[in-house]
Design an enzyme around this catalytic site. Structure first.
Site, mmCIF file in Angstrom:
data_model
loop_
_atom_site.group_PDB
_atom_site.id
_atom_site.type_symbol
_atom_site.label_atom_id
_atom_site.label_comp_id
_atom_site.label_asym_id
_atom_site.label_seq_id
_atom_site.Cartn_x
_atom_site.Cartn_y
_atom_site.Cartn_z
ATOM 1 N N LYS A 105 4.143 -21.144 25.926
ATOM 2 C CA LYS A 105 4.469 -22.178 27.394
ATOM 3 C C LYS A 105 2.966 -21.118 28.543
ATOM 4 O O LYS A 105 2.980 -19.773 28.730
ATOM 5 C CB LYS A 105 5.592 -21.480 27.991
ATOM 6 C CG LYS A 105 5.839 -22.683 28.803
ATOM 7 C CD LYS A 105 6.330 -24.194 28.044
ATOM 8 C CE LYS A 105 6.433 -25.302 28.898
ATOM 9 N NZ LYS A 105 6.940 -26.744 28.520
HETATM 10 P P1 NAD Z 1 8.165 -33.065 37.617
HETATM 11 O O1 NAD Z 1 7.424 -32.779 38.483
HETATM 12 O O2 NAD Z 1 7.506 -34.959 36.931
HETATM 13 O O3 NAD Z 1 9.787 -33.654 37.796
HETATM 14 C C1 NAD Z 1 10.474 -33.640 38.260
HETATM 15 C C2 NAD Z 1 11.128 -33.821 38.780
HETATM 16 O O4 NAD Z 1 12.033 -33.478 39.285
HETATM 17 C C3 NAD Z 1 10.748 -34.197 40.506
HETATM 18 O O5 NAD Z 1 11.037 -35.486 40.828
HETATM 19 C C4 NAD Z 1 11.581 -33.083 41.598
HETATM 20 O O6 NAD Z 1 11.652 -33.791 42.871
HETATM 21 C C5 NAD Z 1 12.328 -33.388 41.234
HETATM 22 N N1 NAD Z 1 13.116 -32.117 41.605
HETATM 23 C C6 NAD Z 1 12.637 -30.335 41.139
HETATM 24 N N2 NAD Z 1 14.045 -29.588 41.609
HETATM 25 C C7 NAD Z 1 14.734 -30.541 41.788
HETATM 26 C C8 NAD Z 1 16.345 -30.684 42.704
HETATM 27 N N3 NAD Z 1 16.599 -28.689 42.336
HETATM 28 N N4 NAD Z 1 16.769 -30.952 42.203
HETATM 29 C C9 NAD Z 1 17.181 -32.038 42.282
HETATM 30 N N5 NAD Z 1 15.359 -33.047 41.408
HETATM 31 C C10 NAD Z 1 14.841 -31.866 41.654
HETATM 32 O O7 NAD Z 1 8.239 -32.596 35.968
HETATM 33 P P2 NAD Z 1 8.297 -33.761 34.750
HETATM 34 O O8 NAD Z 1 7.324 -33.152 33.834
HETATM 35 O O9 NAD Z 1 9.538 -34.633 34.659
HETATM 36 O O10 NAD Z 1 9.889 -32.339 33.885
HETATM 37 C C11 NAD Z 1 11.078 -31.854 34.170
HETATM 38 C C12 NAD Z 1 11.827 -31.702 32.916
HETATM 39 O O11 NAD Z 1 11.371 -31.698 31.769
HETATM 40 C C13 NAD Z 1 11.214 -29.810 33.269
HETATM 41 O O12 NAD Z 1 12.111 -28.630 32.679
HETATM 42 C C14 NAD Z 1 10.535 -29.807 32.085
HETATM 43 O O13 NAD Z 1 10.013 -28.617 31.764
HETATM 44 C C15 NAD Z 1 11.269 -30.871 31.234
HETATM 45 N N6 NAD Z 1 10.213 -31.141 29.975
HETATM 46 C C16 NAD Z 1 8.778 -32.151 30.495
HETATM 47 C C17 NAD Z 1 7.982 -32.549 29.380
HETATM 48 C C18 NAD Z 1 6.501 -34.022 29.601
HETATM 49 O O14 NAD Z 1 6.767 -33.859 28.961
HETATM 50 N N7 NAD Z 1 6.838 -33.796 31.363
HETATM 51 C C19 NAD Z 1 7.677 -32.651 28.071
HETATM 52 C C20 NAD Z 1 9.016 -31.713 27.842
HETATM 53 C C21 NAD Z 1 10.173 -31.087 28.733
#
Ligand code: NAD
Length: 502
Positions: A138
């Protein structure tokens, strides 16, 4: 005695003697500030220790699997706005029992060494659980991406990528990043291009990173993959009557009230598919600036568009705006989907969470202590290492596509279509009646890349669920899907290390 004391298995006692966890709560008080909780890394390790204590692994092998092999920290300067700005980035490699190692790159101000190491460990376990042939890694850059213009972000991203590429921490056969919080197709395209510029004769350079745009070596269905995987995970959960009963629920996904935290890549796609295709009602969305609540169900497409144009949920035309978003996590619902960040369900709010099922779309949203409280309250948790594995699964397909230099379905699609036409013509001749045009248009189509990716993803999510579900129900000492997921995954990693002769 409450929670963490009960987690103190022999393996954990060993763990605590190795690490100073003196600030862990042991007196049963749960309304503690989050600072009294273990760090994200410690939380992941505690869940690991709970699982390995149920396995027959030598302590040396346990330790080999648990430790993060290496973490590279880089501080680099970029000249922007007339001055040099120094940025700090990390790339942690947790386990190299399989190579390349795989894991996203996160751009956020929360990024630190503890976080990337916890996320790298989760990647090792996740890849083993869904049988993608990677070790875990990561990366992260400590930055607020919204504070910089797109051309500035490009220069920062390329410079960070340069630092990692020159140490083989981005490489098609060594270490393959993907998007995570704060990054997406745009950043992956810059990284892929940076790698190509620094390795001009590398035939497989596109495979150095996944989550790229389709016209830059990406794969159909990668953007939606993690949210789509959450949907497939819930569909599979609702195929198992024992599991529905364990969560004190009935019926199907249809009509279930769902609260989502974070309407970014993962949360948006999960909420969209669940509401548009499975009949779920998204009764609240919690974002950074508060929450919007509507018991009749929110229109996710409209809300997502509103967030993109207004920067938050405040002022959305339907539902009720609630400034204290964290309180809305405690709203009564059937399914809670934390899809934003780690540690949001913790010792300070776990007792007030009012749901039957939590699916961890984000990585690490439930701390080890909260996990124990919720399990005892009868809440079923579908763990992150499984729930959000759709992303790495489709990244695996993208990596294979890049190495084979041909899109999925290109060779067989028209042949499949011709066979289907032949079959229907013969059927019509035999029965003397035409088949409906609607059926024909659906049946004739051979599978293109998107259909194949979704099929492979669904197969992976269903198979992985069944492997943990079987362990959960067949062993009396396994009290949760999370522990079952760890047992399946750690068993596979251990076998891999044993086969290596370690
Ligand atoms: P992203 O940046 O696209 O979206 C995150 C969202 O959460 C945003 O809309 C942001 O405004 C919101 N957010 C952030 N802090 C917040 C808070 N304190 N309260 C409420 N909302 C909040 O990110 P993502 O890619 O969707 O990733 C989200 C989670 O999923 C992370 O934990 C990431 O590690 C995990 N994840 C993502 C992927 C992927 O393919 N993108 C894959 C596996 C896991």
């Amino acid at each position: 005695m409450l929670l963490l004391d009960n987690l103190k298995t022999k393996a954990m006692v060993r763990y605590e003697s190795r690490f100073d966890l003196g600030n862990l709560p042991t007196d049963g008080k749960i309304n503690m500030p989050r600072t009294t909780e273990p760090s994200f890394r410690q939380s992941v390790d505690m869940m690991f220790e709970k699982a390995v204590s149920l396995m027959d692994l030598s302590s040396g092998l346990q330790e080999k699997i648990r430790v993060c092999n290496s973490t590279y920290t880089v501080r680099f300067g970029v000249k922007l706005r007339g001055d040099i700005h120094t940025f700090t980035g990390y790339r942690a490699v947790h386990s190299e029992h399989k190579e390349p190692v795989k894991g996203g790159i996160r751009f956020a101000t929360s990024v630190n060494q503890d976080e990337v190491e916890a996320l790298a460990a989760l990647m090792s376990y996740k890849c083993a659980l869904v049988e993608t042939p990677f070790g875990g890694s990561k990366g992260g850059l400590h930055i607020d991406p919204n504070a910089w213009e797109p051309d500035e972000m490009e220069r920062i991203t390329r410079r960070f990528a340069y630092e990692l590429i020159k140490r083989d921490l981005i490489h098609p056969s060594q270490n393959v990043p993907a998007p995570d919080m704060g990054t997406g197709e745009r950043e992956m395209a810059w990284i892929a291009d940076q790698f190509r510029r620094m390795n001009t004769t590398e035939l497989n350079s596109e495979a150095c990173v996944t989550g790229k745009p389709l016209n830059k070596g990406g794969i159909a269905g990668r953007v939606e993959a993690t949210g789509r995987g959450v949907q497939y995970a819930l569909q599979e959960f609702f195929r198992h009557s024992d599991d529905i009963k364990a969560a004190n629920m009935k019926g199907t996904l249809d009509g279930k009230r769902v609260v989502v935290q974070g309407l970014g890549n993962v949360g948006y796609h999960a909420a969209k598919f669940l509401s548009e295709e499975d009949g779920c009602l998204i009764t609240a969305v919690v974002e950074r600036d508060g929450a919007v609540v509507d018991d009749k169900g929110l229109d996710i497409e409209e809300l997502s568009h509103y967030i993109r144009t207004h920067g938050g949920v405040n002022g959305f035309f339907s539902g009720e705006y609630v400034e204290n978003g964290a309180a809305v996590l405690e709203k009564d619902c059937d399914i809670l989907i934390p899809a934003a960040m780690e540690g949001v369900i913790n010792l300070s709010n776990a007792e007030r969470i009012s749901t039957k099922l939590i699916i961890e779309a984000a990585n690490g949203p439930v701390t080890a202590g909260a996990d124990e409280i919720l399990r005892k309250a009868g809440v079923v948790i579908i763990p992150d290492m499984y729930a959000n594995a759709g992303g790495v699964t489709v990244s695996y397909f993208e990596w294979v596509k890049n190495l084979s230099h041909i899109r999925f379905g290109r060779m067989q699609r028209r042949k499949e279509e011709a066979n289907n036409i032949l079959l229907i013509k013969e059927l019509e001749r035999l029965v003397g009646k035409p088949v409906s045009d609607d059926f024909k248009s659906k049946f004739f189509q051979g599978a293109g890349e998107l259909e194949l990716v979704r099929s492979g993803l669904e197969d992976t999510m269903r198979g992985a669920y069944q492997s943990m579900q079987q362990v959960w129900h067949s062993r009396n000492d396994v009290d949760s899907l999370r522990t079952a997921a760890y047992l399946v995954s750690l068993g596979r990693i251990a076998d891999s290390y044993k086969a290596l002769g370690l």
